[in-house]
Design an enzyme around this catalytic site. Structure first.
Site, PDB file in Angstrom:
ATOM      1  N   LYS A 159      -4.009  22.588   8.437  1.00 16.36           N
ATOM      2  CA  LYS A 159      -3.194  22.455   9.644  1.00 16.36           C
ATOM      3  C   LYS A 159      -2.749  23.851  10.096  1.00 16.36           C
ATOM      4  O   LYS A 159      -3.366  24.853   9.743  1.00 16.36           O
ATOM      5  CB  LYS A 159      -2.009  21.541   9.362  1.00 16.36           C
ATOM      6  N   ARG A 167      -0.010  23.248   4.661  1.00 16.72           N
ATOM      7  CA  ARG A 167       1.289  22.587   4.621  1.00 16.72           C
ATOM      8  C   ARG A 167       1.677  22.135   3.217  1.00 16.72           C
ATOM      9  O   ARG A 167       2.866  22.030   2.906  1.00 16.72           O
ATOM     10  CB  ARG A 167       1.323  21.418   5.608  1.00 16.72           C
ATOM     11  N   ASP A 182       1.300  13.962  10.818  1.00 17.59           N
ATOM     12  CA  ASP A 182       2.218  14.966  11.375  1.00 17.59           C
ATOM     13  C   ASP A 182       3.631  14.837  10.811  1.00 17.59           C
ATOM     14  O   ASP A 182       4.421  15.788  10.890  1.00 17.59           O
ATOM     15  CB  ASP A 182       2.273  14.849  12.901  1.00 17.59           C
TER      16      ASP A 182
END
Length: 407
Positions: free
Chosen positions: A318, A322, A291
């Site tokens: 995600k 990303r 994350d």
């Protein structure tokens, strides 16, 4: 979720304002749990493992992959049918990784294209399994363990690399029988007749989220003469790899007032500005900082050597892709970026100072917040489109950032 299948009323203090967390609350309320909110305190009343009831409408997990995957584990062992969906972004995220092991346990789950939400989870009797996850995923592990609560006997999960263990700790805190041996964790059933203990309500203080704190750690690190103290941050050892990565890069971060609370480690973080070296993030580090990777990538132009991220293809599934989204927006700000199938390389400060730009975070909360931090040291103004997507995990992020910056 555990409060909703425990006996009695649990009090959860410092409950996050994050939209994802409230999506979970709404789902549990729709399933018959009593939910009362009072500012940042939430009280959830459960009626035991068989206390949930069928919802008259489809459950909405919003943008929360954690809600959908973990709740699927709980619903797989119920005696009624449930439909579970989410927003457009969540409906693009793979659910087969959870559906597959749950089906091995006997679950009856229907998915769009056998991989995507909406999910229909039908009543089924579950049996224990010994499962080896093909990827390091705390969500997959957690879904299987939660389903194991409703199976016969003991369910075990073995991982290829260590992942977050919040679920195991919470299960123990609520009274489940959990066993750990090396990379394997096992949970005993809580269904009557299968030998397990019933979960009991708890009164808990929830620590601050380190994945949210990292944006402020990054900001204080790159802005000259900065000093910042963050209170009551969760410092679970399966989460603090990001602090190790930042320390290896040269960040000046100290843990102070460290203590144990309800099975979790909590403390304060002191951070001062410092020159960052950069480096390579790869292999077993990836699942432990998954994350935080957007923020690390955005730090690349502020480091001496740049930052390279490898073995992180998971980033492509995600809330957004990303890897692509970070590369596209960093290039808009003038960074030199090499995008790869499983990561990217961002050149360091020698490639030139970032300049303000118009950023499209693709409705991804962590991308929006990462570029807000990157913009602090850029030349000229930066505009972040659809910036309110940060509310998925941190609704007051911009106000808190402004408040800290004013000091």
């Amino acid at each position: 979720m555990l409060s909703a299948i425990a006996e009695g009323t649990s009090e959860l203090r410092h409950f996050a304002a994050a939209v994802d967390c409230h999506s979970t609350l709404d789902c549990m309320s729709s399933l018959g749990a009593g939910v009362k909110k009072d500012k940042d305190t939430v009280r959830v009343t459960g009626h035991g493992p068989r206390g949930l009831k069928s919802s008259w409408r489809a459950l909405d997990a919003g943008n929360s992959g954690t809600t959908m995957r973990l709740l699927t584990g709980i619903l797989a062992g119920q005696e009624f049918t449930t439909k579970l969906s989410g927003d457009a972004s969540l409906q693009k995220r793979p659910m087969g990784r959870v559906v597959s092991p749950l089906r091995e346990m006997g679950a009856d789950i229907r998915a769009r294209q056998d991989n995507f939400a909406p999910l229909e989870i039908r009543a089924a009797k579950l049996h224990r399994i010994v499962y080896k996850t093909p990827m390091a995923s705390a969500q997959v592990k957690s879904a299987v363990l939660l389903a194991g609560l409703f199976a016969d006997g003991v369910t075990s999960v073995t991982e290829p690399a260590r992942t977050r263990d919040h679920t195991e700790l919470a299960l123990e805190e609520f009274g489940a029988t959990v066993e750990k041996q090396g990379s394997t964790v096992s949970v005993h059933s809580i269904v009557a007749g299968n030998g397990g203990a019933t979960l009991q309500a708890r009164s808990l203080d929830i620590p601050g989220d380190l994945s949210s704190a990292v944006f402020f750690l990054a900001a204080a690190s790159i802005l000259p003469e900065s000093t910042l103290l963050l209170h009551n941050v969760g410092l679970n050892p399966t989460r603090t790899a990001i602090l190790d990565v930042l320390a290896q890069m040269g960040a000046s971060i100290q843990m102070v007032s460290v203590r144990s609370a309800h099975g979790e480690i909590v403390g304060d973080l002191s951070v001062k500005s410092a020159p960052l070296k950069g480096g390579i993030i790869e292999g077993d580090q990836i699942p432990l900082v998954i994350d935080e990777l957007p923020m690390l990538a955005a730090l690349g132009p502020y480091t001496e050597e740049g930052i390279e991220i490898r073995n992180a293809a998971e980033l492509r599934v995600k809330e957004s892709d990303r890897i692509s989204t970070m590369a596209e927006n960093l290039k808009k700000m003038g960074a030199t970026v090499d995008e790869r199938h499983d990561g990217l390389r961002v050149e360091g400060r020698k490639a030139g100072r970032l300049r303000g730009a118009e950023i499209d975070p693709k409705d991804d909360h962590r991308i929006a917040m990462a570029f807000a931090i990157a913009a602090l040291g850029a030349e000229g103004p930066t505009v972040i489109r659809d910036a309110d997507c940060a509310g998925v995990s941190y609704p007051t992020f911009y106000q808190d950032l402004e408040r800290v910056a004013e000091r």
